[in-house]
Design a protein around this motif. Structure first.
Motif, short mmCIF file in Angstrom:
data_model
loop_
_atom_site.label_atom_id
_atom_site.label_comp_id
_atom_site.label_asym_id
_atom_site.label_seq_id
_atom_site.Cartn_x
_atom_site.Cartn_y
_atom_site.Cartn_z
N LEU A 216 0.82 -1.21 0.00
CA LEU A 216 0.00 0.00 0.00
C LEU A 216 0.86 1.26 0.00
CD1 LEU A 216 -2.81 -1.07 2.50
CD2 LEU A 216 -2.83 -1.17 0.02
N LEU A 221 -1.08 4.51 -1.04
CA LEU A 221 -2.46 4.25 -0.66
C LEU A 221 -2.57 4.32 0.87
CD1 LEU A 221 -3.34 1.37 -3.14
CD2 LEU A 221 -4.21 3.71 -3.16
N LEU A 225 -7.30 7.37 2.10
CA LEU A 225 -7.85 7.21 0.75
C LEU A 225 -8.87 6.09 0.64
CD1 LEU A 225 -4.65 7.73 -1.46
CD2 LEU A 225 -6.44 9.39 -0.87
N TYR A 226 -8.82 5.14 1.57
CA TYR A 226 -9.75 4.01 1.43
C TYR A 226 -10.52 3.67 2.72
CZ TYR A 226 -5.96 1.32 3.70
OH TYR A 226 -5.00 0.87 4.56
N ALA A 227 -10.02 4.11 3.87
CA ALA A 227 -10.64 3.69 5.13
C ALA A 227 -11.43 4.78 5.83
CB ALA A 227 -9.55 3.17 6.09
N PRO A 287 -7.02 1.02 -5.65
CA PRO A 287 -7.87 2.02 -4.99
C PRO A 287 -9.35 1.67 -5.06
CG PRO A 287 -6.17 3.09 -6.31
CD PRO A 287 -6.12 1.63 -6.65
N MET A 288 -9.82 1.26 -6.24
CA MET A 288 -11.23 0.92 -6.38
C MET A 288 -11.60 -0.29 -5.54
SD MET A 288 -14.15 1.61 -7.67
CE MET A 288 -13.78 2.78 -8.98
N LEU A 290 -10.15 -1.38 -2.72
CA LEU A 290 -10.12 -1.07 -1.30
C LEU A 290 -11.33 -0.27 -0.85
CD1 LEU A 290 -6.33 -0.22 -0.90
CD2 LEU A 290 -7.52 -2.18 0.09
N THR A 291 -11.80 0.63 -1.71
CA THR A 291 -12.96 1.43 -1.34
C THR A 291 -14.26 0.67 -1.48
OG1 THR A 291 -13.03 2.34 -3.60
CG2 THR A 291 -11.85 3.61 -1.92
N SER A 292 -14.25 -0.45 -2.22
CA SER A 292 -15.49 -1.22 -2.43
C SER A 292 -15.49 -2.56 -1.72
CB SER A 292 -15.72 -1.45 -3.93
OG SER A 292 -14.66 -2.23 -4.47
#
Length: 314
Positions: A216, A221, A225-227, A287-288, A290-292
């Motif tokens: 990461l 990352l 950015l994701y959490a 990124p996509m 981790l966010t989903s």
């Protein structure tokens, strides 16, 4: 450790009921034990002053860590330490709240998109209630409204009708939950407390799985950015309501005082349970994914982003 194990299992078995699990484990005998435990739970809840430790013990040890849906609101009341009396003036205060905060427009917009997929939240009556509770919470706490407060409120609005609970009790449960699990996130004007949590979370990832942390870090990352939705809403933003109730049930059964710490390790468990996907995925897909990842867990999907060659990056 058991709480994190249960959270990992919940990620891919959100539709599994307690009776079916108990049936798999012990057949008719275990089902009788479950019925007996549920009966004792109801009797405890009917007492003038239910014992929260007895309730916690029955649910955590005898009901497999689950809270029966039909008594969830009563169990949450007890575990959060919320009294059902002295709330009549609070009911009136909520109903009479003036919607006049300087960022009231943000509350109105957030109210319109709060759990919009559930019909109850699309009614004018419920939109008005959500706006009033959010506004009154900000005024009573002396804070500026921040996005995310609406997502945390939504599950309590659903509990309001199972069975019907006064607005004052829902408000007190909401306040008690925030105080236990995210006590500083919304009271800090500049989100400094949230930034501290991100730093601690990264150190946890580095300690428990240096390879994931390096992966990461390699692509910058950072947790911000994701959490952010994980820590800001306790998974409430993108998770199905059924799965969210199961996760929060586990939190309330496991955490007496150490709520923020438990949530941080739950976030760690979520990340580590997707270790193989994170390590093999192409950097452009990370990124996509981790966010989903929470949305994938909510629907039961286990597939991650496709693998791609990264020779040029290496």
């Amino acid at each position: 450790h058991e709480a994190l194990r249960d959270l990992r299992m919940l990620s891919f078995s959100s539709s599994e009921t307690m009776d079916s699990k108990c049936g798999d484990r012990g057949g008719e005998s275990n089902q009788n034990k479950v019925r007996s435990a549920r009966t004792r739970l109801r009797l405890e809840l009917q007492k003038l002053k239910p014992n929260s430790e007895n309730i916690r013990s029955i649910c955590a040890q005898e009901l497999g860590g689950e809270i029966p849906r039909e008594v969830r609101s009563e169990v949450w009341l007890s575990l959060l330490g919320v009294e059902t009396n002295d709330r009549f003036l609070l009911d009136d205060c909520i109903r009479g709240t003036k919607l006049d905060l300087h960022n009231q427009r943000v509350i109105r917009v957030d109210t319109d998109r709060t759990r919009a997929g559930i019909a109850l939240f699309r009614t004018d009556e419920m939109k008005a209630l959500v706006s009033k509770i959010l506004t009154y919470y900000c005024k009573s706490q002396g804070i500026k409204y921040k996005q995310g407060l609406n997502e945390v409120l939504a599950p309590f609005i659903l509990l309001r009708n199972e069975p019907r609970l006064p607005d004052g009790i829902i408000f007190n449960m909401y306040c008690a939950f925030i105080s236990r699990f995210i006590p500083h996130v919304f009271s800090d004007e500049d989100f400094k407390a949230l930034q501290c949590e991100f730093r601690i979370f990264r150190l946890l990832v580095q300690y428990h799985d240096p390879e994931i942390c390096h992966r990461l870090d390699q692509y910058q990352l950072v947790p911000e950015l994701y959490a952010t939705p994980w820590f800001l809403t306790l998974f409430a933003r993108n998770v199905s309501i059924d799965l969210l109730f199961k996760i929060w049930d586990t939190y309330l059964l496991e955490a007496r005082q150490e709520g923020p710490v438990l949530h941080m390790f739950a976030c760690l468990a979520l990340l580590l349970s997707n270790r193989e996907v994170i390590l093999r995925a192409h950097s452009s897909d990370l990124p996509m994914f981790l966010t989903s990842v929470l949305g994938a867990a909510s629907t039961g999907r286990k597939d991650g982003p496709s693998e791609k060659q990264e020779d040029e990056e290496k």
